[in-house]
Design a protein around this motif. Sequence first.
Motif, PDB file in Angstrom:
ATOM      1  N   ASN A  81       5.038  -0.672   9.021  1.00 23.32           N
ATOM      2  CA  ASN A  81       5.301  -1.069   7.061  1.00 23.32           C
ATOM      3  C   ASN A  81       4.456  -1.383   6.313  1.00 23.32           C
ATOM      4  N   PHE A  82       3.845  -2.142   7.233  1.00 21.55           N
ATOM      5  CA  PHE A  82       2.373  -2.878   5.807  1.00 21.55           C
ATOM      6  C   PHE A  82       1.978  -1.223   6.010  1.00 21.55           C
ATOM      7  N   PRO A  83       0.858  -1.165   7.108  1.00 23.73           N
ATOM      8  CA  PRO A  83      -0.081  -0.035   6.900  1.00 23.73           C
ATOM      9  C   PRO A  83       0.437   1.105   6.123  1.00 23.73           C
ATOM     10  N   GLU A  84       2.074   1.267   6.465  1.00 18.64           N
ATOM     11  CA  GLU A  84       3.173   2.905   5.890  1.00 18.64           C
ATOM     12  C   GLU A  84       2.955   2.449   4.295  1.00 18.64           C
ATOM     13  N   GLY A  85       3.309   1.279   3.591  1.00 17.53           N
ATOM     14  CA  GLY A  85       2.931   0.570   2.468  1.00 17.53           C
ATOM     15  C   GLY A  85       1.842   1.313   1.888  1.00 17.53           C
ATOM     16  N   ALA A  86       0.918   0.646   3.021  1.00 17.75           N
ATOM     17  CA  ALA A  86      -0.267   0.925   2.255  1.00 17.75           C
ATOM     18  C   ALA A  86      -0.541   2.240   1.871  1.00 17.75           C
ATOM     19  N   ALA A  87      -0.897   3.070   3.007  1.00 19.61           N
ATOM     20  CA  ALA A  87      -1.092   4.307   2.776  1.00 19.61           C
ATOM     21  C   ALA A  87      -0.533   5.059   1.327  1.00 19.61           C
ATOM     22  N   VAL A  88       0.678   4.124   0.823  1.00 14.08           N
ATOM     23  CA  VAL A  88       0.777   4.983  -0.900  1.00 14.08           C
ATOM     24  C   VAL A  88       0.669   4.249  -1.457  1.00 14.08           C
ATOM     25  N   SER A  89      -0.199   2.969  -0.887  1.00 14.73           N
ATOM     26  CA  SER A  89      -0.163   1.883  -2.540  1.00 14.73           C
ATOM     27  C   SER A  89      -1.468   2.088  -2.869  1.00 14.73           C
ATOM     28  N   ILE A  90      -2.739   2.051  -1.474  1.00 10.22           N
ATOM     29  CA  ILE A  90      -4.075   2.643  -2.085  1.00 10.22           C
ATOM     30  C   ILE A  90      -4.424   4.379  -2.727  1.00 10.22           C
ATOM     31  N   PRO A  91      -3.858   4.840  -2.393  1.00  8.80           N
ATOM     32  CA  PRO A  91      -3.626   6.564  -2.760  1.00  8.80           C
ATOM     33  C   PRO A  91      -3.305   6.441  -4.214  1.00  8.80           C
TER      34      PRO A  91
END
Length: 175
Positions: A81-91
């Motif tokens: 979920n950490f990289p998944e959250g980043a996949a939302v937050s970064i864009p």
Amino acid sequence: IFLFAADKIIPHMHFGKEKVTEGITTKMKRSILLVFSITLHNIPEGLAIGVAFGAIGATTGSIEAATVAAMVLALGIGIQNFPEGAAVSIPLSQEKMGKTKAFMWGQASALVEPVFAVLGAVLVTSMTVILPYALAFAAGAMIYVVVEELIPEAQENATSGTHFAVFGFMLGFII
């Protein structure tokens, strides 16, 4: 079939090369559509965790082993979920949204996981006869997400051929 139908109904966006929008046509912002995309794919993760914990009470074997298995599954999904959250937050941050607000939207996209985990656990513990079907649903939903989303994207961006993506999938499936 559940995720396929949800994919066709719930408006969401995939941030790849072409930023494809799926689901019912809407005028929602692209950032909200991205959050919906990740949220949609968090549903089977929550169900998988809930079914695993709900299965502990129905196990005929070692309760300790079933508990460890459920905890390992929850930990594994939690870590990814950490990289998944980043996949939302970064864009979202790149879309001119403030970093704090983008981070909060990334966190909010995972709120469906505990809800569906509790739902899965309650269903399995209250109706143990559905346990095999619930396990099959959770596993099938997770495989659907991998095949639908990750494999095409991994092959699309491969610079040294698509074999690494295929081997990675096979290794993950074996594990």
